[in-house]
Design a protein around this motif. Structure first.
Motif: not given
Length: 158
Positions: A136-153
């Motif tokens: 999902w992340f490989s299909q929905n990320r872009s270099a100009d849109h910052p994303m952060m993933l947190v949680g209990d991994l």
């Protein structure tokens, strides 16, 4: 650039630990708090207590007695979303945009004590979950849109 402080905590029942988390918010004062394993349905989430503590913006994906995730924020949340993984509705993801960052809060399945998908269905579920999230992340990320993933991994074995 604006600074955004984010804390993440597997609370293991938000209602049982409400006083503790409210004390943490008063002392640490993060802009955003992400909780995992809230173990309550949305209707019973203590949202009013968090609003009173200065965190009126909330995105919740609860579940009775198990799992559940929440994002609590001092700053407005937009584009809130929850996604289901592995054809299950087990409340392991919630996301929102805050301060220009797309924030994803996860409660990844623990996978049990036997790290072999052939012998342990829980571990097979964990691996499938991680594969789906990665795709999902490989299909929905872009270099100009910052994303952060947190949680209990739940990455460490045992």
């Amino acid at each position: 650039m604006t600074t955004l402080t984010v804390a993440t905590w597997n609370i293991n029942s938000v209602r049982l630990r409400l006083d503790t988390v409210l004390r943490f918010l008063a002392e640490a004062a993060p802009d955003v708090l992400c909780l995992q394993e809230i173990k309550t349905e949305d209707a019973f989430f203590p949202g009013a207590a968090f609003t009173q503590a200065g965190y009126p913006y909330q995105a919740i994906k609860g579940m009775k007695a198990y799992n559940g995730v929440a994002i609590l924020s001092r700053l407005p949340l937009t584009r809130t979303q929850t996604l289901d993984w592995c054809e299950r509705t087990d409340s392991r993801h919630v996301s929102a945009e805050v301060g220009g960052i797309e924030l994803h809060n996860f409660y990844v399945p623990a996978g049990g004590d036997i790290p072999d998908p052939e012998q342990n269905e829980k571990f097979a579920h964990k691996l499938r979950f991680l594969d789906e999230v990665t795709d999902w992340f490989s299909q929905n990320r872009s270099a100009d849109h910052p994303m952060m993933l947190v949680g209990d991994l739940n990455i460490a074995p045992l």
